[in-house]
Design a protein around this motif. Structure first.
Motif, PDB file in Angstrom:
ATOM      1  N   VAL A 289       0.872  -1.037  -0.016  1.00  0.00           N
ATOM      2  CA  VAL A 289      -0.107   0.066   0.104  1.00  0.00           C
ATOM      3  C   VAL A 289       0.764   1.462  -0.183  1.00  0.00           C
ATOM      4  N   SER A 290       0.939   2.059  -1.079  1.00  0.00           N
ATOM      5  CA  SER A 290       1.888   3.074  -1.261  1.00  0.00           C
ATOM      6  C   SER A 290       1.116   4.569  -1.814  1.00  0.00           C
ATOM      7  N   THR A 291       1.919   5.445  -1.198  1.00  0.00           N
ATOM      8  CA  THR A 291       1.169   6.870  -1.756  1.00  0.00           C
ATOM      9  C   THR A 291       1.662   7.047  -3.076  1.00  0.00           C
ATOM     10  N   VAL A 292       2.465   6.381  -3.773  1.00  0.00           N
ATOM     11  CA  VAL A 292       3.189   6.388  -5.167  1.00  0.00           C
ATOM     12  C   VAL A 292       2.343   5.583  -6.008  1.00  0.00           C
ATOM     13  N   ALA A 293       1.480   4.746  -5.727  1.00  0.00           N
ATOM     14  CA  ALA A 293       1.073   3.605  -6.556  1.00  0.00           C
ATOM     15  C   ALA A 293       0.198   3.822  -7.727  1.00  0.00           C
ATOM     16  N   SER A 294      -0.077   5.537  -7.758  1.00  0.00           N
ATOM     17  CA  SER A 294      -1.023   5.765  -8.953  1.00  0.00           C
ATOM     18  C   SER A 294      -0.090   6.363 -10.199  1.00  0.00           C
ATOM     19  N   GLY A 295       1.229   6.343  -9.574  1.00  0.00           N
ATOM     20  CA  GLY A 295       2.519   6.739 -10.619  1.00  0.00           C
ATOM     21  C   GLY A 295       3.297   5.692 -11.344  1.00  0.00           C
ATOM     22  N   ASN A 296       4.434   5.985 -11.838  1.00  0.00           N
ATOM     23  CA  ASN A 296       5.128   5.028 -12.367  1.00  0.00           C
ATOM     24  C   ASN A 296       5.694   4.031 -11.142  1.00  0.00           C
ATOM     25  N   THR A 297       5.112   2.779 -11.562  1.00  0.00           N
ATOM     26  CA  THR A 297       5.318   1.783 -10.358  1.00  0.00           C
ATOM     27  C   THR A 297       6.469   0.662 -10.731  1.00  0.00           C
ATOM     28  N   ARG A 298       6.747   0.921 -12.014  1.00  0.00           N
ATOM     29  CA  ARG A 298       7.758   0.046 -12.461  1.00  0.00           C
ATOM     30  C   ARG A 298       9.492  -0.128 -11.596  1.00  0.00           C
ATOM     31  N   PRO A 299       9.682   1.036 -10.919  1.00  0.00           N
ATOM     32  CA  PRO A 299      10.933   0.594 -10.152  1.00  0.00           C
ATOM     33  C   PRO A 299      10.652  -0.026  -9.013  1.00  0.00           C
ATOM     34  N   TYR A 300       9.470  -0.180  -8.390  1.00  0.00           N
ATOM     35  CA  TYR A 300       9.016  -1.039  -7.330  1.00  0.00           C
ATOM     36  C   TYR A 300       8.663  -2.257  -7.717  1.00  0.00           C
TER      37      TYR A 300
ATOM     38  N   SER B 116      -2.814   4.540  -1.824  1.00  0.00           N
ATOM     39  CA  SER B 116      -3.388   4.694  -0.322  1.00  0.00           C
ATOM     40  C   SER B 116      -4.483   5.784  -0.240  1.00  0.00           C
ATOM     41  N   VAL B 117      -4.374   6.599  -1.493  1.00  0.00           N
ATOM     42  CA  VAL B 117      -5.372   7.846  -1.681  1.00  0.00           C
ATOM     43  C   VAL B 117      -4.938   8.881  -0.672  1.00  0.00           C
ATOM     44  N   ILE B 118      -4.758   8.857   0.765  1.00  0.00           N
ATOM     45  CA  ILE B 118      -4.379   9.692   1.528  1.00  0.00           C
ATOM     46  C   ILE B 118      -3.069   9.157   1.961  1.00  0.00           C
ATOM     47  N   ASP B 119      -2.408  10.117   2.677  1.00  0.00           N
ATOM     48  CA  ASP B 119      -0.920   9.830   3.297  1.00  0.00           C
ATOM     49  C   ASP B 119      -1.253   8.741   4.356  1.00  0.00           C
ATOM     50  N   ILE B 120      -0.307   7.653   4.506  1.00  0.00           N
ATOM     51  CA  ILE B 120      -0.520   6.729   5.666  1.00  0.00           C
ATOM     52  C   ILE B 120       0.267   7.296   6.965  1.00  0.00           C
ATOM     53  N   ALA B 121      -1.121   7.992   7.484  1.00  0.00           N
ATOM     54  CA  ALA B 121      -0.802   8.738   8.794  1.00  0.00           C
ATOM     55  C   ALA B 121      -1.932   8.595   9.808  1.00  0.00           C
ATOM     56  N   GLY B 122      -2.016   7.396  10.465  1.00  0.00           N
ATOM     57  CA  GLY B 122      -2.827   7.103  11.429  1.00  0.00           C
ATOM     58  C   GLY B 122      -4.145   6.551  11.135  1.00  0.00           C
ATOM     59  N   ILE B 123      -5.121   5.976  11.694  1.00  0.00           N
ATOM     60  CA  ILE B 123      -5.972   5.345  11.464  1.00  0.00           C
ATOM     61  C   ILE B 123      -7.394   6.042  11.679  1.00  0.00           C
ATOM     62  N   ASN B 124      -7.690   6.370  10.420  1.00  0.00           N
ATOM     63  CA  ASN B 124      -9.022   6.840  10.432  1.00  0.00           C
ATOM     64  C   ASN B 124     -10.183   6.330   9.520  1.00  0.00           C
ATOM     65  N   THR B 125     -11.195   6.996   9.133  1.00  0.00           N
ATOM     66  CA  THR B 125     -12.474   6.242   8.342  1.00  0.00           C
ATOM     67  C   THR B 125     -11.854   5.711   6.997  1.00  0.00           C
ATOM     68  N   LEU B 126     -10.981   6.447   6.213  1.00  0.00           N
ATOM     69  CA  LEU B 126     -10.553   6.052   5.006  1.00  0.00           C
ATOM     70  C   LEU B 126      -9.454   5.147   5.217  1.00  0.00           C
ATOM     71  N   SER B 127      -8.528   5.597   5.937  1.00  0.00           N
ATOM     72  CA  SER B 127      -7.247   4.452   5.985  1.00  0.00           C
ATOM     73  C   SER B 127      -7.740   3.110   6.470  1.00  0.00           C
TER      74      SER B 127
END
Length: 411
Positions: free
Chosen positions: A126-137, A148-159
């Motif tokens: 699960v990554s904040t950069v998964a909507s971009g160029n994923t080939r390096p990963y 992840s849509v939002i930054d991975i910073a805590g447990i909230n309704t969306l995360s």
């Protein structure tokens, strides 16, 4: 299937989130091992493998990294160390799956560790950069990246929803593997490269080889496809190769988007794997939408394959060089190799009356190969185009004969 899910990540900054995922997995009777890659602070919970152990595996130690206060260096060390730790766990048969999450640094570290895991073992990142160029990963492994849509910073309704989806997806995959739902075959495995414009040929080859008792893996020749095939050759999975579509060499030479790097076409020869090689789709170099084509090519011949793929016709000079490169690479082979050359065309577009029909280019390609290839390598020239059944039958029959004369299990 033995093993546990390995959680790879920084427990100092993502401890709450990793604990959330860990609890989901363990509540579903999935055992876990946590590899802590954080260097900033104490972990929220005690991992099975500490950050100091990871740092030492990466060639340093935690105290040195903390004192240096150099984030770039710390990420580099932990990236290396996480992969070493994962390799050790694999050797101990401890890995049934892997999970990671983070931003650019966390994604880099976790994906490096996942690169050590065999294809087929579930891996979710699960990554904040998964909507971009994923080939390096992703590279050439079956790493599933979820944005992840939002930054991975805590447990909230969306995360919590996103991380739950990822965790339960991993549960399903691990349980499916444990339950033996995956089809296992003891048939000899043959790798084959295919492109849209060589699909008729490759479909015929695959059908014929499957009828003969082989398990055929088809790789889309988009750069990563060729690299994936060659990695599986080196790993010992693939026992024979029908390299029908060597188009990635054209992208490497000219600068297209589907290059598989300079070592393409070497693995089978180096590993003693028999191969039949052809020149599929060497009439083209691949680019994205028209506006992405470099200005230096404005005077070239193009074909719009679809809105996101622009094909550029290779020149006589480029074909001559491609032929020379293929001949040189195949001449290094320590395994049986046969070339099948379709003089009538190398793709759907390169045949009489079609957009890329190029007799001069094909002649240059043929000449370049003949100038450099070893004289003892069989070179079969046929008048038909690559998608003609004559070509497909010859490829299938030839690899079958090569397989029978090697140490591959009889089929």
């Amino acid at each position: 299937m033995a093993g546990k899910v390995v959680l790879v990540g920084a427990l100092d900054t993502k401890g709450e989130e990793y604990l959330f995922v860990k609890n989901i997995l363990e509540n579903q009777n999935i055992d876990t091992i946590t590899v802590n890659t954080g260097v900033l602070d104490e972990p929220l919970y005690t991992p099975e493998i500490s950050s100091d152990a990871v740092a030492r595996a990466g060639g340093s130690d935690l105290n040195t990294l903390v004192k240096a206060n150099d984030r770039g260096k710390a990420v580099a060390v932990m990236t290396k160390g996480a992969k070493v730790i994962m390799e050790q766990l694999i050797d101990q048969e401890e890995v049934a799956g892997a999970f990671g999450m983070g931003g650019t640094a966390g994604t880099t570290v976790a994906s490096s560790a996942m690169q050590a895991i065999n294809v087929g073992i579930p891996k979710i990142l699960v990554s904040t950069v998964a909507s971009g160029n994923t080939r390096p990963y992703v590279g050439v492994k079956d790493i599933m990246m979820m944005y992840s849509v939002i930054d991975i910073a805590g447990i909230n309704t969306l995360s919590s929803k996103i991380l739950s989806n990822a965790a339960y997806s991993l549960v399903g995959m691990v349980q499916a593997n444990k339950n033996g739902s995956v089809v296992n075959s003891d048939k000899p495995m043959i790798g084959m490269t295919m492109f849209g414009v060589t699909t008729p040929c490759c479909t015929q080859v695959r059908n014929k080889l499957e009828d003969l008792g082989y398990d055929v893996l088809v790789f889309h020749a988009t750069g990563s496809g060729g690299m994936a095939m060659e990695e599986l050759i080196r790993a010992g999975f693939i026992k024979g190769v029908v390299d029908a579509t060597t188009t990635e060499l054209a992208d490497e030479l000219v600068g297209g988007v589907f290059s598989a790097g300079p070592n393409r076409l070497l693995a089978a020869g180096e590993c003693g794997v028999p191969q039949v090689v052809s020149v599929g789709a060497l009439d083209m170099v691949n680019f994205g939408p028209p506006e992405t084509v470099p200005d230096q090519f404005t005077d070239r011949q193009f074909y719009q394959h679809n809105p996101t793929t622009t094909l550029m016709r290779t020149t006589v000079q480029e074909n001559k060089e491609l032929g020379r490169q293929i001949g040189e690479k195949l001449s290094k082979s320590t395994s049986p190799v046969v070339v099948v050359f379709p003089k009538g065309g190398v793709s759907m577009l390169d045949k009489d009356g079609n957009d890329f029909d190029g007799p001069e280019q094909r002649e240059a390609l043929l000449l370049g190969m003949k100038e450099t290839i070893r004289t003892d390598i069989p070179f079969i020239e046929l008048e038909e185009d690559i998608n003609d059944s004559v070509i497909a039958n010859k490829m299938a029959e030839t690899i079958h004969e090569l397989m029978k004369t090697t140490n591959v299990k009889e089929v």
